[in-house]
Design a protein around this motif. Structure first.
Motif, short mmCIF file in Angstrom:
data_model
loop_
_atom_site.label_atom_id
_atom_site.label_comp_id
_atom_site.label_asym_id
_atom_site.label_seq_id
_atom_site.Cartn_x
_atom_site.Cartn_y
_atom_site.Cartn_z
N MET A 124 29.22 -29.54 -11.44
CA MET A 124 29.78 -30.89 -11.34
C MET A 124 29.16 -31.86 -12.33
O MET A 124 29.82 -32.81 -12.77
CB MET A 124 29.58 -31.44 -9.92
CG MET A 124 30.45 -30.78 -8.88
SD MET A 124 30.28 -31.60 -7.30
CE MET A 124 30.98 -33.21 -7.68
N LEU A 125 27.91 -31.66 -12.69
CA LEU A 125 27.20 -32.64 -13.52
C LEU A 125 27.91 -32.90 -14.86
O LEU A 125 28.09 -34.07 -15.23
CB LEU A 125 25.75 -32.18 -13.74
CG LEU A 125 24.89 -33.14 -14.57
CD1 LEU A 125 24.86 -34.52 -13.93
CD2 LEU A 125 23.47 -32.58 -14.71
N PRO A 126 28.33 -31.86 -15.61
CA PRO A 126 29.03 -32.17 -16.88
C PRO A 126 30.30 -33.00 -16.68
O PRO A 126 30.63 -33.83 -17.52
CB PRO A 126 29.36 -30.77 -17.43
CG PRO A 126 28.41 -29.85 -16.77
CD PRO A 126 28.17 -30.42 -15.41
N VAL A 127 30.99 -32.78 -15.55
CA VAL A 127 32.21 -33.55 -15.27
C VAL A 127 31.86 -35.02 -15.03
O VAL A 127 32.53 -35.93 -15.54
CB VAL A 127 32.95 -32.96 -14.06
CG1 VAL A 127 34.19 -33.79 -13.74
CG2 VAL A 127 33.32 -31.51 -14.32
N LEU A 128 30.81 -35.25 -14.25
CA LEU A 128 30.38 -36.64 -13.98
C LEU A 128 29.97 -37.34 -15.27
O LEU A 128 30.28 -38.51 -15.48
CB LEU A 128 29.22 -36.65 -12.98
CG LEU A 128 29.48 -36.02 -11.61
CD1 LEU A 128 28.28 -36.22 -10.70
CD2 LEU A 128 30.72 -36.62 -10.96
N ILE A 129 29.27 -36.60 -16.13
CA ILE A 129 28.86 -37.19 -17.41
C ILE A 129 30.09 -37.48 -18.26
O ILE A 129 30.18 -38.54 -18.90
CB ILE A 129 27.91 -36.22 -18.15
CG1 ILE A 129 26.61 -36.07 -17.36
CG2 ILE A 129 27.61 -36.72 -19.56
CD1 ILE A 129 25.71 -34.96 -17.86
N LEU A 130 31.07 -36.56 -18.25
CA LEU A 130 32.30 -36.75 -19.02
C LEU A 130 33.05 -38.01 -18.58
O LEU A 130 33.58 -38.75 -19.42
CB LEU A 130 33.20 -35.52 -18.86
CG LEU A 130 34.50 -35.51 -19.66
CD1 LEU A 130 34.19 -35.44 -21.16
CD2 LEU A 130 35.37 -34.32 -19.26
N PHE A 131 33.07 -38.28 -17.27
CA PHE A 131 33.74 -39.46 -16.75
C PHE A 131 32.87 -40.72 -16.84
O PHE A 131 33.30 -41.80 -16.45
CB PHE A 131 34.16 -39.25 -15.30
CG PHE A 131 35.42 -38.43 -15.15
CD1 PHE A 131 36.66 -39.01 -15.35
CD2 PHE A 131 35.36 -37.09 -14.82
CE1 PHE A 131 37.83 -38.27 -15.22
CE2 PHE A 131 36.52 -36.34 -14.69
CZ PHE A 131 37.76 -36.93 -14.89
N GLY A 132 31.64 -40.55 -17.29
CA GLY A 132 30.75 -41.70 -17.45
C GLY A 132 30.27 -42.31 -16.15
O GLY A 132 30.02 -43.51 -16.06
N VAL A 133 30.12 -41.47 -15.09
CA VAL A 133 29.69 -41.99 -13.79
C VAL A 133 28.29 -41.52 -13.41
O VAL A 133 27.87 -41.71 -12.27
CB VAL A 133 30.70 -41.59 -12.69
CG1 VAL A 133 32.04 -42.27 -12.92
CG2 VAL A 133 30.86 -40.07 -12.62
N ALA A 134 27.58 -40.89 -14.34
CA ALA A 134 26.21 -40.45 -14.07
C ALA A 134 25.36 -40.73 -15.30
O ALA A 134 25.71 -40.31 -16.41
CB ALA A 134 26.17 -38.96 -13.73
#
Length: 255
Positions: A124-134
């Motif tokens: 999940m972490l790469p997805v959160l980074i991609l969406f700019g929410v982490a």
């Protein structure tokens, strides 16, 4: 000691190999579900919510989704999956017939449950980074913390597995314990909005509350001394439930 670690590792490795043989089923659904929550609630419903405590709504719920994924993966691995291995497949009986002890089997099962949490947090972490929410690089801490949180939920799950009379009755902790945590642990709205009694109940009894607090502090780069209390709660609860799970499983498996 080294031999004990090796035997626990062999149980863990057996589960890993079984997991990889069905990787499509194991990887895709648990990865898609939180992504759908982020899109629907964070970027859908979130457009009607300006901010929560000054934080954009998608950023507010992103660490909660990671926490929920860790909880679900560890809990369901060590309830339904462990029960199938123990009761239907007789895997535990086969392993115990070797030099591996019951304690080592249960330890391997719980560590594997925690590993499942790490796998899904890592996905999940790469997805959160991609969406700019982490925020980075602090959000990298989500992965090692997922192991600690996963071990807590694995220990709780194994307690239920040890006392359940059938696989059907595992639905009770799923609906009466996991679902309330999913909703009332500060996941989709702040704990402050809950009635005072419910807020104290969540802090005292619901493990996900403390996991969400720490993950949110990590992704917002806002770790404080207060998070040490969350971490202490998790450490004590993990020790208690893992120890209790081992005792209960030994009572169940030793005839």
């Amino acid at each position: 000691m080294f031999e004990c670690i090796q035997r626990v590792g062999s149980v863990w490795q057996r589960n890993l190999e079984a997991f990889l043989r069905t990787y499509r089923v194991n990887f895709i659904p648990p990865f898609i579900e939180p992504l759908l929550y982020l899109l629907a609630l964070g970027f859908g419903l979130g457009t009607y919510i300006e901010a929560v405590d000054g934080v954009p709504y998608p950023v507010f719920i992103a660490p909660a989704l990671v926490s929920i994924s860790v909880m679900n993966s560890a809990f369901y691995e060590c309830t339904y999956s462990s029960f199938v291995r123990m009761y239907y497949q007789k895997t535990f009986d086969a392993i115990i017939a070797t030099p591996v002890s019951i304690d080592e089997v249960i330890a391997g099962e719980m560590i594997w449950g925690a590993t499942r949490g790490v796998i899904y947090a890592g996905l999940m972490l790469p997805v959160l980074i991609l969406f700019g929410v982490a925020a980075m690089p602090s959000s990298l801490l989500l992965i090692p913390f997922a192991f600690i949180a996963g071990l807590l939920f694995a220990g709780i799950a194994m307690c239920f597995t040890a006392i359940t009379p059938s696989i059907e009755t595992l639905n009770y902790p799923s609906f009466l314990f996991i679902t309330p945590m999913f909703l009332f642990s500060g996941t989709f709205f702040p704990l402050d909005l809950l009635p005072e009694a419910v807020r104290y109940f969540a802090l005292a009894v619901l493990p996900l509350t403390h996991v969400v607090e720490i993950n949110r502090a990590i992704t917002l780069e806002a770790v404080s001394a207060a998070n040490l209390l969350n971490l202490a709660w998790i450490a004590v609860a993990t020790a208690v439930f893992c120890s209790l799970a081992t005792r209960l499983m030994k009572r169940r498996l030793v005839v």
